[in-house]
Design an enzyme around this catalytic site. Structure first.
Site, PDB file in Angstrom:
ATOM      1  N   SER A  41      25.575   8.101 -77.772  1.00 53.47           N
ATOM      2  CA  SER A  41      26.680   7.086 -77.474  1.00 53.47           C
ATOM      3  C   SER A  41      26.316   5.813 -78.384  1.00 53.47           C
ATOM      4  O   SER A  41      25.228   5.144 -78.163  1.00 53.47           O
ATOM      5  CB  SER A  41      26.384   6.625 -75.879  1.00 53.47           C
ATOM      6  N   LYS A  80      34.090   6.701 -74.808  1.00 52.27           N
ATOM      7  CA  LYS A  80      32.659   6.587 -73.969  1.00 52.27           C
ATOM      8  C   LYS A  80      32.666   5.326 -73.382  1.00 52.27           C
ATOM      9  O   LYS A  80      31.968   5.147 -72.418  1.00 52.27           O
ATOM     10  CB  LYS A  80      31.699   7.014 -74.817  1.00 52.27           C
ATOM     11  N   LYS A  99      22.468  -0.848 -72.571  1.00 51.49           N
ATOM     12  CA  LYS A  99      22.950  -0.707 -73.911  1.00 51.49           C
ATOM     13  C   LYS A  99      24.433  -0.566 -74.087  1.00 51.49           C
ATOM     14  O   LYS A  99      24.941  -1.199 -74.725  1.00 51.49           O
ATOM     15  CB  LYS A  99      22.011   0.326 -74.647  1.00 51.49           C
TER      16      LYS A  99
END
Length: 295
Positions: A97, A171, A239
């Site tokens: 990711s 995502k 994150k």
């Protein structure tokens, strides 16, 4: 099934390890690299172990990366110029990711050496990785996406989203929904608990209505059982929330729910919970209210 393509997998961590096992179980022959060598060596009876990222990728037909962040991948493969050793026509599949911007940059660098690139982040956590039920969101050339189907099929269900960076955009959308919903479930259950409701019964009731979701079902259960062994860490969720806000700013968007969720995870991690499952955001809410969820 036997696969005679040379496949290298970089990143045998929390998510990478069960993915490696799935690929081995489906007959793929792998070369592995991991920063903590012992995690790769655990598969040495069924895979080759590379000494460095460059050694891992130099003869590969397919390179799969499953690492924690874009900067880590950038440092290992692109700033180091290791990517220059990629074979012509090699397919790089980044299942980490990372930000859409970094994915697009990596796609350009891979293309410059006549290799190919797909950004293919996943959702489903360690359980999905082990069971082969990951949701795989893919950006890049559709032709290369089709060629990668045997690999994706071993790991879960894939969907082609669009050009390079599109998988990562999908995502980010996923992580916005997951992060915000974890916060909503935490607040809803603490509210019900504070008023004296049976919170297990609350989850059962809501699961049959419009509020039903996988987050409510799975993470609600985690919250009740206080089981915060990581399937996906709070550190990684933070994150991802930061990446969502960065992407929003680049598109001149204001996302107040994502901003608030980011701030909650930031405080949560400042209190030392970075390696707990992202569902442990409940603990931050309990700390804020000085009330504990009961059932």
């Amino acid at each position: 099934m036997r696969c005679f393509l040379k496949i290298s997998f970089l990143g045998v961590g929390l998510m990478g390890a069960p993915m490696v096992q799935r690929l081995i179980d489906h007959g793929f022959e792998l070369t592995l690299w991991n920063r903590t060598v012992s995690k790769a060596v655990a598969y040495s009876e069924h895979a080759c172990i590379a000494n460095s990222p460059e050694d891992a990728i130099k003869d590969a037909d397919i390179v799969i990366t499953m690492l924690e962040s874009g900067p880590i991948i950038d440092k290992l493969l692109y700033q180091s110029d290791a990517y220059l050793s990629l074979k012509t026509s090699c397919l790089v599949i980044d299942m980490s990711s990372i930000t859409p911007e970094i994915a697009r940059s990596h796609a350009e660098q891979v293309s410059s050496v006549n290799a190919n690139y797909l950004d293919a982040p996943v959702s489903g956590g360690t359980v999905g990785a082990a069971q082969g039920t990951l949701s795989i969101m893919v950006g890049g050339q559709r032709k290369k996406y089709e060629q990668a189907q045997p690999i994706f099929a071993a790991l879960g269900k894939s969907t082609y989203i669009g050009p390079s960076g599109s998988g990562q955009l999908c995502k980010l959308a996923n992580q916005a929904i997951v992060g915000i919903t974890i916060g909503a479930v935490s607040e809803a259950l603490l509210l019900a608990s504070a008023g004296g409701a049976d919170t297990a019964a609350v989850i059962e009731a809501l699961s049959g209505g419009f509020a039903s979701s996988r987050v409510l079902e799975l993470h609600g259960k985690r919250m009740l059982e206080r089981d915060f062994e990581p399937g996906a860490t709070s550190r990684v969720q933070l994150k991802d929330m930061r990446s969502i806000l960065d992407e929003a700013r680049s598109e001149n968007l204001t996302l107040p729910l994502s901003q608030r969720t980011y701030e909650s995870y930031l405080s949560h991690i400042a209190n030392g919970r970075e390696n707990l499952d992202h569902s442990s955001l409940l603990l931050e809410l309990e700390y804020l209210n000085q009330r504990r969820l009961t059932h």
